[in-house]
Scaffold this active site. Structure first.
Site, PDB file in Angstrom:
ATOM      1  N   CYS A 175       0.576  -1.040   0.264  1.00 25.44           N
ATOM      2  CA  CYS A 175       0.004  -0.033   0.177  1.00 25.44           C
ATOM      3  C   CYS A 175       0.749   1.113   0.197  1.00 25.44           C
ATOM      4  O   CYS A 175       0.668   2.391  -0.356  1.00 25.44           O
ATOM      5  CB  CYS A 175      -1.232  -0.198   1.260  1.00 25.44           C
ATOM      6  SG  CYS A 175      -2.125  -1.542   0.874  1.00 25.44           S
TER       7      CYS A 175
ATOM      8  N   HIS B 221      -2.992   7.436   1.593  1.00 29.44           N
ATOM      9  CA  HIS B 221      -3.741   5.751   1.251  1.00 29.44           C
ATOM     10  C   HIS B 221      -5.131   5.987   2.049  1.00 29.44           C
ATOM     11  O   HIS B 221      -4.780   6.680   3.273  1.00 29.44           O
ATOM     12  CB  HIS B 221      -2.749   5.463   1.960  1.00 29.44           C
ATOM     13  CG  HIS B 221      -3.415   3.878   1.491  1.00 29.44           C
ATOM     14  ND1 HIS B 221      -3.822   2.920   0.254  1.00 29.44           N
ATOM     15  CD2 HIS B 221      -3.344   2.677   2.417  1.00 29.44           C
ATOM     16  CE1 HIS B 221      -4.215   2.037  -0.009  1.00 29.44           C
ATOM     17  NE2 HIS B 221      -3.514   1.653   2.277  1.00 29.44           N
TER      18      HIS B 221
ATOM     19  N   ASN C 186     -10.571   0.040  -0.541  1.00 26.19           N
ATOM     20  CA  ASN C 186      -8.556  -0.571  -0.976  1.00 26.19           C
ATOM     21  C   ASN C 186      -7.986  -0.615  -1.537  1.00 26.19           C
ATOM     22  O   ASN C 186      -7.927  -1.901  -2.124  1.00 26.19           O
ATOM     23  CB  ASN C 186      -8.047  -0.661   0.537  1.00 26.19           C
ATOM     24  CG  ASN C 186      -6.722  -0.271   0.861  1.00 26.19           C
ATOM     25  OD1 ASN C 186      -5.568   0.110   0.000  1.00 26.19           O
ATOM     26  ND2 ASN C 186      -6.009  -0.952   2.244  1.00 26.19           N
TER      27      ASN C 186
HETATM   28  O1  UT7 Z   1      -4.051  -0.624   3.306  1.00 25.14           O
HETATM   29  C1  UT7 Z   1      -3.391  -1.366   4.293  1.00 25.14           C
HETATM   30  C2  UT7 Z   1      -3.512  -0.937   5.504  1.00 25.14           C
HETATM   31  N1  UT7 Z   1      -4.757  -1.818   6.155  1.00 25.14           N
HETATM   32  C3  UT7 Z   1      -5.030  -0.733   6.903  1.00 25.14           C
HETATM   33  O2  UT7 Z   1      -5.084   0.088   6.831  1.00 25.14           O
HETATM   34  C4  UT7 Z   1      -6.421  -1.150   7.183  1.00 25.14           C
HETATM   35  C5  UT7 Z   1      -6.383  -0.891   8.935  1.00 25.14           C
HETATM   36  N2  UT7 Z   1      -7.163  -1.763  10.022  1.00 25.14           N
HETATM   37  C6  UT7 Z   1      -8.534  -1.628   9.687  1.00 25.14           C
HETATM   38  O3  UT7 Z   1      -9.461  -0.776   8.488  1.00 25.14           O
HETATM   39  C7  UT7 Z   1      -9.514  -1.699  10.789  1.00 25.14           C
HETATM   40  O4  UT7 Z   1      -9.073  -2.881  11.207  1.00 25.14           O
HETATM   41  C8  UT7 Z   1     -10.482  -2.842  10.298  1.00 25.14           C
HETATM   42  C9  UT7 Z   1     -12.368  -1.846   9.384  1.00 25.14           C
HETATM   43  C10 UT7 Z   1     -10.458  -4.066   9.297  1.00 25.14           C
HETATM   44  C11 UT7 Z   1     -11.688  -3.446  10.917  1.00 25.14           C
HETATM   45  O5  UT7 Z   1     -11.981  -2.598  12.530  1.00 25.14           O
HETATM   46  P1  UT7 Z   1     -12.107  -2.368  13.314  1.00 25.14           P
HETATM   47  O6  UT7 Z   1     -12.945  -1.731  14.282  1.00 25.14           O
HETATM   48  O7  UT7 Z   1     -10.401  -2.751  13.778  1.00 25.14           O
HETATM   49  O8  UT7 Z   1     -12.757  -4.165  14.239  1.00 25.14           O
HETATM   50  P2  UT7 Z   1     -11.380  -5.065  14.501  1.00 25.14           P
HETATM   51  O9  UT7 Z   1     -10.828  -6.058  13.436  1.00 25.14           O
HETATM   52  O10 UT7 Z   1     -11.207  -5.244  16.020  1.00 25.14           O
HETATM   53  O11 UT7 Z   1     -13.366  -6.033  14.916  1.00 25.14           O
HETATM   54  C12 UT7 Z   1     -14.476  -6.185  15.626  1.00 25.14           C
HETATM   55  C13 UT7 Z   1     -15.897  -6.957  15.490  1.00 25.14           C
HETATM   56  C14 UT7 Z   1     -14.797  -8.084  14.908  1.00 25.14           C
HETATM   57  O12 UT7 Z   1     -16.290  -9.143  16.324  1.00 25.14           O
HETATM   58  P3  UT7 Z   1     -15.517  -8.881  17.739  1.00 25.14           P
HETATM   59  O13 UT7 Z   1     -14.300 -10.177  17.794  1.00 25.14           O
HETATM   60  O14 UT7 Z   1     -15.761  -8.134  18.153  1.00 25.14           O
HETATM   61  O15 UT7 Z   1     -17.231 -10.314  18.399  1.00 25.14           O
HETATM   62  C15 UT7 Z   1     -15.279  -8.775  14.051  1.00 25.14           C
HETATM   63  O16 UT7 Z   1     -15.142  -9.956  14.015  1.00 25.14           O
HETATM   64  O17 UT7 Z   1     -16.288  -6.674  14.156  1.00 25.14           O
HETATM   65  C16 UT7 Z   1     -16.037  -8.480  13.557  1.00 25.14           C
HETATM   66  N3  UT7 Z   1     -16.235  -7.717  11.925  1.00 25.14           N
HETATM   67  C17 UT7 Z   1     -16.560  -7.578  11.300  1.00 25.14           C
HETATM   68  N4  UT7 Z   1     -18.763  -7.789  11.395  1.00 25.14           N
HETATM   69  C18 UT7 Z   1     -18.730  -7.584  10.231  1.00 25.14           C
HETATM   70  C19 UT7 Z   1     -14.491  -8.157  10.800  1.00 25.14           C
HETATM   71  N5  UT7 Z   1     -15.204  -7.389   9.580  1.00 25.14           N
HETATM   72  C20 UT7 Z   1     -16.241  -7.904   9.540  1.00 25.14           C
HETATM   73  C21 UT7 Z   1     -17.384  -7.973   9.020  1.00 25.14           C
HETATM   74  N6  UT7 Z   1     -19.369  -7.440   9.250  1.00 25.14           N
HETATM   75  N7  UT7 Z   1     -17.134  -7.430   7.577  1.00 25.14           N
END
Ligand code: UT7
Length: 321
Positions: A114, A248, A278
């Site tokens: 990225c 980005h 992304n």
């Molecule tokens: O481009 C390269 C760099 N990449 C990035 O910059 C990405 C960086 N990360 C992010 O953008 C965020 O971390 C995400 C959008 C990927 C995730 O957001 P988050 O607020 O960090 O959520 P999380 O990973 O802590 O997950 C929260 C909850 C989890 O459930 P539990 O364990 O709390 O029950 C996940 O299983 O959300 C759940 N979850 C979803 N629920 C519905 C994860 N993906 C989904 C989904 N739909 N698609």
């Protein structure tokens, strides 16, 4: 005469197929509301069957060359930033060279995931200021839809396909102060397991993208404002001088957090994540092209681009447009 690397053309290309968040609700336990609120993404484009990264790159390159008013044979070098090249080799850049009918110069790929476009801009700048090239076509192009695990809701809803391109030209700009003013690049391989593809040539598989999203998020918020401020400092400038952050486009919350840390308002940020998702190395040139087309970015504006991704690799470039 060698001078600064000035942007003289910009363009982009997006595949025709638009996929709204709701499409994932049929196959995954997810919702439009979750994707929007956690990432800011509303839709993304996916390449058609048989449409490759170099196809997207060639279209973006043609748009940038038209914007610059030059022919491909007037370009000295092509750099393509990509992690999803058509083949293991030759480079996507030589495929673009062939597609544009360009029979001179040289072409190569840069792979920094990225952060790839920031790394490619740094390379193009070095070629120009050292006098090795006068005109460089710098492209970010990706087909991340090819490396998604469609059963992993935590990654497959986040990424999209697309390409953006800039023409950079050596100009003696002492008076107007235009061009690339400074660069800051970083990587830290200790974090290689936070974002990677679990396949590749020597494992004889293509593999799928794997990400510990919340860990990457934490690093992004900490590192992006820092690299942007460092790049600005190298140019003798500060955040208060910035007209546009062109970040980005991974997550609206990261974009907002970075602007806040830099003391800038969201009115100073070009945001396209809602429409593109992304697109990895393609996201910054796509945002530059869309930002110009919207009338946001104008000649003379001070722009800072910043990105972080797999590696971890991150960095920033300051450009007077
Ligand atoms: O481009 C390269 C760099 N990449 C990035 O910059 C990405 C960086 N990360 C992010 O953008 C965020 O971390 C995400 C959008 C990927 C995730 O957001 P988050 O607020 O960090 O959520 P999380 O990973 O802590 O997950 C929260 C909850 C989890 O459930 P539990 O364990 O709390 O029950 C996940 O299983 O959300 C759940 N979850 C979803 N629920 C519905 C994860 N993906 C989904 C989904 N739909 N698609």
């Amino acid at each position: 005469m060698t001078g600064r690397a000035v942007v003289t053309g910009v363009g982009h290309y997006l595949p025709e197929r638009v996929v709204p968040n709701a499409e994932f609700e049929a196959t995954l336990e997810t919702s439009d509301d979750w994707i929007r609120s956690r990432s800011g993404i509303e839709r993304r484009h996916f390449a058609a069957d048989g449409e490759t990264t170099s196809d997207l790159a060639i279209n973006a390159a043609r748009a940038a060359l038209a914007d610059a008013g030059i022919d491909a044979n007037e370009v000295d070098a092509i750099i393509v930033a990509t992690s999803t090249a058509d083949l293991t080799f030759p480079s996507a850049a030589t495929m673009v060279q062939s597609g544009l009918g360009m029979t001179s110069g040289f072409a190569f790929d840069v792979q920094a995931v990225c952060a790839g476009f920031v790394y490619a801009l740094s390379n193009a700048n070095a070629l120009i200021v050292s006098g090795q090239a006068n005109r460089v076509l710098v492209i970010g192009a990706e087909t991340f839809s090819r490396i998604m695990d469609w059963s992993d809701r935590s990654t497959c809803v986040l990424f999209g396909d697309g390409a953006g391109a800039l023409v950079l030209e050596s100009q003696d700009t002492a008076e107007q102060d235009r061009g690339i003013l400074s660069v800051d690049l970083n990587s830290d391989g200790r974090y290689k397991d936070l974002l990677y593809v679990d396949g590749g040539v020597s494992t004889q598989t293509t593999g799928h993208l794997r990400m510990q999203g919340n860990q990457v998020f934490r690093h992004a918020v900490e590192k992006l404002a820092k690299t942007a401020n460092t790049a600005l400092k190298k140019a003798g400038l500060s955040a208060q001088d910035v007209d546009w952050i062109v970040p980005h486009q991974a997550n609206i919350r990261i974009i907002q957090g970075t602007a806040k840390k830099m003391g800038l308002s969201m009115d100073n940020v070009v945001v396209t994540v809602q429409d593109h998702g992304n697109t990895s190395a393609a996201s910054i040139p796509l945002a530059l092209s869309v930002g110009k087309a919207r009338g946001q970015i104008k000649q003379g504006d001070l722009i800072v681009t910043e990105a972080i991704g797999g590696g971890l690799a991150w960095g920033a470039v300051v450009i007077r447009w």
